[in-house]
Motif scaffolding. Structure first.
Motif, short mmCIF file in Angstrom:
data_model
loop_
_atom_site.label_atom_id
_atom_site.label_comp_id
_atom_site.label_asym_id
_atom_site.label_seq_id
_atom_site.Cartn_x
_atom_site.Cartn_y
_atom_site.Cartn_z
N LEU A 69 0.86 -0.88 0.07
CA LEU A 69 -0.28 0.07 -0.22
C LEU A 69 0.50 0.71 -0.09
O LEU A 69 0.82 2.62 -0.14
CB LEU A 69 -0.85 0.03 1.19
N ASN A 70 2.03 0.94 0.34
CA ASN A 70 2.78 2.64 0.67
C ASN A 70 4.44 1.95 0.68
O ASN A 70 4.87 1.02 0.37
CB ASN A 70 2.37 3.30 2.35
N ALA A 71 5.37 3.41 1.15
CA ALA A 71 5.97 2.86 0.66
C ALA A 71 7.28 2.50 2.08
O ALA A 71 8.59 1.46 1.78
CB ALA A 71 7.32 4.67 1.00
N ARG A 72 6.55 1.72 3.42
CA ARG A 72 6.67 1.33 4.15
C ARG A 72 6.80 -0.32 3.89
O ARG A 72 7.24 -0.63 4.20
CB ARG A 72 5.86 1.92 5.12
N ASP A 73 5.38 -0.66 2.89
CA ASP A 73 5.41 -1.82 2.50
C ASP A 73 6.45 -1.98 1.53
O ASP A 73 6.52 -2.94 2.19
CB ASP A 73 4.35 -2.27 1.83
N VAL A 74 6.71 -0.85 0.57
CA VAL A 74 8.02 -1.41 -0.54
C VAL A 74 8.88 -1.64 0.45
O VAL A 74 10.00 -3.09 -0.02
CB VAL A 74 8.04 -0.30 -0.96
N ALA A 75 9.26 -0.97 1.82
CA ALA A 75 10.33 -0.89 2.28
C ALA A 75 10.74 -2.97 2.74
O ALA A 75 12.50 -3.33 2.86
CB ALA A 75 10.84 0.10 3.27
N ALA A 76 10.04 -2.78 3.71
CA ALA A 76 9.74 -3.90 4.44
C ALA A 76 9.74 -5.49 3.11
O ALA A 76 10.58 -6.45 3.67
CB ALA A 76 8.28 -4.33 5.46
N CYS A 77 9.02 -5.22 2.46
CA CYS A 77 8.63 -6.40 1.34
C CYS A 77 10.56 -6.97 0.44
O CYS A 77 11.03 -7.78 0.40
CB CYS A 77 7.82 -6.20 -0.14
N ALA A 78 10.88 -5.97 0.36
CA ALA A 78 12.68 -5.65 0.16
C ALA A 78 13.02 -6.47 0.58
O ALA A 78 14.00 -6.83 0.26
CB ALA A 78 13.19 -4.26 -1.02
N LEU A 90 -3.21 2.45 -7.41
CA LEU A 90 -1.81 3.14 -7.54
C LEU A 90 -1.92 4.56 -7.03
O LEU A 90 -3.05 5.28 -7.19
CB LEU A 90 -2.04 2.54 -9.59
N THR A 91 -1.63 4.61 -6.87
CA THR A 91 -0.99 6.11 -6.03
C THR A 91 0.62 6.78 -6.76
O THR A 91 1.16 6.11 -6.78
CB THR A 91 -1.52 6.45 -4.63
N ALA A 92 0.62 8.33 -6.98
CA ALA A 92 2.04 8.39 -7.13
C ALA A 92 3.37 7.85 -6.08
O ALA A 92 3.94 7.90 -6.58
CB ALA A 92 2.12 9.98 -6.92
N PRO A 93 2.51 8.50 -4.72
CA PRO A 93 4.19 7.67 -3.43
C PRO A 93 3.96 6.54 -3.55
O PRO A 93 5.23 6.36 -3.97
CB PRO A 93 3.40 8.95 -2.18
N LEU A 94 2.97 5.13 -4.15
CA LEU A 94 3.35 4.32 -3.75
C LEU A 94 5.04 4.10 -5.09
O LEU A 94 5.57 3.09 -5.35
CB LEU A 94 2.87 3.62 -4.22
N VAL A 95 4.10 4.21 -6.40
CA VAL A 95 5.23 4.68 -7.88
C VAL A 95 6.15 4.69 -7.31
O VAL A 95 7.51 4.64 -7.94
CB VAL A 95 3.71 4.92 -9.00
N ALA A 96 6.12 5.83 -7.03
CA ALA A 96 7.78 6.40 -6.81
C ALA A 96 8.74 5.72 -6.32
O ALA A 96 9.54 5.30 -5.93
CB ALA A 96 7.56 7.78 -5.77
N ALA A 97 7.55 4.95 -4.72
CA ALA A 97 8.64 4.19 -3.79
C ALA A 97 9.07 3.00 -4.57
O ALA A 97 10.08 2.25 -4.34
CB ALA A 97 7.86 3.49 -2.85
#
Length: 206
Positions: A69-78, A90-97
């Motif tokens: 859902l968000n940049a925090r999730d992206v970091a944790a999944c990475a 699809l949101t701009a902050p998520l695409v950026a992350a």
């Protein structure tokens, strides 16, 4: 692998809700043995990240994260080793992350505006979600018509019975399905059999 290559591996991506990380490895082993090596572990339970780590140890498994859902999730999944990211929208902050992470991305869309925002961000591969309640096949056909460059993985309400109709659509590269692995303690033989049947629905095509 690119998201396009991941979508071409098999006709069905199992959408997994794992409540106990101890279940992760046997589930992944059964799915890989049944011919479905691309696995989407949804971030819907506290065990999800540990489950990803366990599944990533299974030879042949291509493990990604869903419900991101968000940049925090992206970091944790990475950090958990996700090889691709799937989101419900699809949101701009998520695409950026996700772009910054370099992980292949399959964002959820349900409207023409969603697709246009994705195209503006350089994306051409999308999850049509929730597929059945967003109008089903007629809606996807209508959405795909103006966007010849886009390809889709419909997810949400798809079953073993309905999947072949979706897979016959030229804009569909694969489908996401939760019917293959029910929640709870895994029955490896049943999961492998369901995966084998799903992997035979239609060979993945370019």
């Amino acid at each position: 692998m690119t998201i396009d290559e991941i979508m071409m591996v098999a006709p069905v991506i199992p959408v997994l809700v794992i409540d106990d990380a101890a279940h992760a490895r046997p589930v992944a082993e059964a799915l890989v043995a049944g011919g479905l090596p691309v696995l989407e572990v949804t971030l819907r339970t506290p065990a999800a990240l540990d489950a990803m780590r366990e599944m990533a140890r299974v030879p042949g498994a291509i493990v990604g994260a869903g419900t991101v859902l968000n940049a925090r999730d992206v970091a944790a999944c990475a950090d958990a080793g996700a090889r691709f990211i799937v989101s419900p929208g699809l949101t701009a902050p998520l695409v950026a992350a996700v772009t910054e992470s370099g992980i292949p991305f399959l964002p959820g869309i349900a409207t023409a505006g969603d697709i246009m925002r994705g195209l503006d961000a350089g994306l051409t591969r999308f999850k049509f979600f929730p597929a059945e309640t967003s109008g089903g096949l007629p809606a996807l056909r209508a959405l795909a018509a103006p966007f010849g460059m886009a390809r889709f993985c419909p997810t949400g309400g798809i079953t073993a019975a309905s999947a072949p109709a979706w897979l016959a659509e030229p804009h569909v590269k694969c489908v996401g399905g939760s019917w293959i692995v029910p929640r709870g303690a895994p029955d490896g033989a049943a999961i492998e059999a369901a995966a084998r049947a799903a992997s035979a629905l239609r060979p993945a095509a370019p």
